[in-house]
Scaffold this active site. Structure first.
Site, PDB file in Angstrom:
ATOM      1  N   ASP A  62       0.829  -1.208   0.000  1.00 48.57           N
ATOM      2  CA  ASP A  62       0.000   0.000   0.000  1.00 48.57           C
ATOM      3  C   ASP A  62       0.860   1.254   0.000  1.00 48.57           C
ATOM      4  OD1 ASP A  62      -2.423  -1.435   0.145  1.00 48.57           O
ATOM      5  OD2 ASP A  62      -2.196  -1.660   2.321  1.00 48.57           O
ATOM      6  N   TYR A 120       6.395 -10.101   6.434  1.00 50.72           N
ATOM      7  CA  TYR A 120       6.404  -8.654   6.653  1.00 50.72           C
ATOM      8  C   TYR A 120       7.041  -8.366   8.010  1.00 50.72           C
ATOM      9  CZ  TYR A 120       3.271  -7.532   2.743  1.00 50.72           C
ATOM     10  OH  TYR A 120       2.728  -7.362   1.496  1.00 50.72           O
TER      11      TYR A 120
END
Length: 272
Positions: A62, A120
């Site tokens: 994002d 992540y």
């Protein structure tokens, strides 16, 4: 730019690993009217190839989210030494995007669908003063956090669950079922490091889980709250989406049969 004509007998498939600072981009994916990492990368690769190049990524980060190791593939009939795809492309890229590795792979490989696990990392600073040097590259809260309580809550999320409470309302996935294989939390003085590993992630899933962990860490809810959120499957009951600043795509795992390098980066804490 000359558009490619598809003929698998003349095409080669290249896999690239890259890192980028996501602060100046609207995210990975190309979107009308904004600058994306994908558009920058494809423009530079097309300059090296002399033809239009399109890439497919392992994950779509994002706006404001960074990558220590994003993986993409491209198909082209243009033959270049692997080093040319690295150095030539980097010469045409802005300073906040860099190709790290290039490999040739068989035609049936797919950067997204061949991936078996994604990792992540989230770096979160807990101190009264906001970050200066690492502004935009690290998350921040001004209050202390309880590591043990967050670790207890994290254990409740491990496994195969319906993560509806942690998906964005804009998420396009047909199912909220995901297999979270690892959620480790460590503390290094004022810095907390969260490691998330799963077969795949829902839109905003990591940042939504992180928001819940922070609520628990500051004492707003007990660790058991995470189990309740999983059971209720209601996004409106969970914590707000946390800031993208400290989030990094750090690794993508593929089966050994592809004979690819290990795409996993753990960045030392002193050079975040």
């Amino acid at each position: 730019m000359i558009p490619p004509k598809r003929n698998k007998h003349f095409f080669v498939k290249i896999v690239l690993a890259l890192e980028y600072d996501g602060r100046g981009y609207c995210g990975w994916q190309k979107q009308p009217g904004c600058l994306s990492v994908q558009s920058r990368l494809e423009s530079a690769l097309s300059g090296v190839a002399g033809r239009q190049i399109q890439v497919v990524a392992a994950g779509r980060t994002d706006a404001g989210v960074h990558a220590l190791c994003q993986v993409v593939h491209l198909e082209t009939c243009v033959r270049r030494p692997l080093n040319a795809w690295i150095r030539g492309t980097n010469a045409l890229l802005p300073g906040d995007i860099s190709i790290l590795e290039a490999s040739e792979v068989s035609d049936d490989f797919h950067a997204r669908f061949s991936a078996t696990e994604r990792t992540y990392l989230y770096y979160l600073l807990s101190r009264p003063a906001r970050p200066g040097i690492h502004h935009g590259k690290i998350g921040w809260v001004h209050y202390p956090l309880d590591l043990e309580k967050m670790q207890m809550a994290a254990k409740l999320l491990i496994g195969k669950h319906d993560f509806s409470a942690f998906r964005s309302s804009e998420c396009q996935s047909r199912t909220a079922i995901r297999q979270l294989t690892r959620l480790n939390i460590s503390q290094h003085q004022q810095l907390f490091v969260f490691e998330f590993c799963a077969n795949a992630f829902l839109h905003h899933m990591v940042r939504n889980i992180l928001g819940g962990l922070v609520y628990i860490g500051r004492g707003k809810y007990p660790p058991e709250w995470m189990r309740i959120l999983l059971e209720k499957r209601d996004r409106t009951l969970a914590a707000p989406t946390f800031s993208p600043d400290g989030l990094y795509l750090s690794g993508v795992r593929y089966d050994a049969r592809w004979n690819l390098p290990v795409f996993n980066v753990t960045r030392p804490l002193d050079i975040i």
